[in-house]
Design an enzyme around this catalytic site. Sequence first.
Site, PDB file in Angstrom:
ATOM      1  N   CYS A   2       0.869  -1.172   0.000  1.00 24.97           N
ATOM      2  CA  CYS A   2       0.000   0.000   0.000  1.00 24.97           C
ATOM      3  C   CYS A   2       0.902   1.216   0.000  1.00 24.97           C
ATOM      4  O   CYS A   2       1.592   1.483   0.980  1.00 24.97           O
ATOM      5  CB  CYS A   2      -0.915   0.003   1.228  1.00 24.97           C
ATOM      6  SG  CYS A   2      -1.974   1.473   1.324  1.00 24.97           S
ATOM      7  N   GLU A 105      -3.698   1.103  -6.356  1.00 16.46           N
ATOM      8  CA  GLU A 105      -2.759   0.061  -6.725  1.00 16.46           C
ATOM      9  C   GLU A 105      -2.613   0.091  -8.227  1.00 16.46           C
ATOM     10  O   GLU A 105      -3.522   0.518  -8.948  1.00 16.46           O
ATOM     11  CB  GLU A 105      -3.244  -1.307  -6.240  1.00 16.46           C
ATOM     12  CG  GLU A 105      -2.155  -2.360  -6.219  1.00 16.46           C
ATOM     13  CD  GLU A 105      -0.937  -1.944  -5.426  1.00 16.46           C
ATOM     14  OE1 GLU A 105       0.022  -1.430  -6.067  1.00 16.46           O
ATOM     15  OE2 GLU A 105      -0.928  -2.104  -4.201  1.00 16.46           O
TER      16      GLU A 105
END
Length: 230
Positions: A2, A105
Amino acid sequence: MCGRYTLRCTPEVLAEEFQLEAIPDFEPRYNVAPSQSVACVRAGLRERKREAVMLRWGLVPSWAKDSAMGMKLINARAETVTQKPSFRKPFRERRCLVPADGYYEWKREGPGKQPYHIRLKSEHPFAFAGLWDRWTGEDGKTIESCTILTTMPNERLASIHDRMPVILHPGAYASWLDSGLQDETRLVPFLTPYPADAMIAIPVSRRVNDPRVDDVRCLEALDESSRSGT
């Protein structure tokens, strides 16, 4: 992993979602990046009531020789968090919630990578499982910092990336923030992939690629005809 996320809700909504007595002071964020100050929730150091604090994203362990180590520790793997020297003590004693309402992402598509904004179908804010620590330099300067735990992806997200952040269910918040709870066998079960059927992934603008850009246009959804463009 992340490496970027969003927190667009108002301070009032955040206070309600995380049962804070005081309204936190922060601005909506559309492209939160490592090394920046980020809003976190932890148990107060004195009264143990929940408090919102700003921590630097990138954990600097209390024993680090210098603060630069934090840039290498923006994430902690759930599978090894109880073993790594940087994370063992914070995992036992200094856990926090990192509020968010989505994260980015990147998926390789053709010659480049397409960013996706991943969030709950409900559009509600949620919390990443986080750890924090306090470091003091030789000059007396103190830095409080945090990291976000990651785990294996659920089946919806596996085609995008081989990791995802640990998103805690609200029912786990109290236990996660309880520094008196140090039994790893009770904590590790929280570190599982969030249910796939509760999440969505939307391809968005490549503006988010630049960490200096932090505006609502980062979230512009792309239609199929623009996926090959910039």
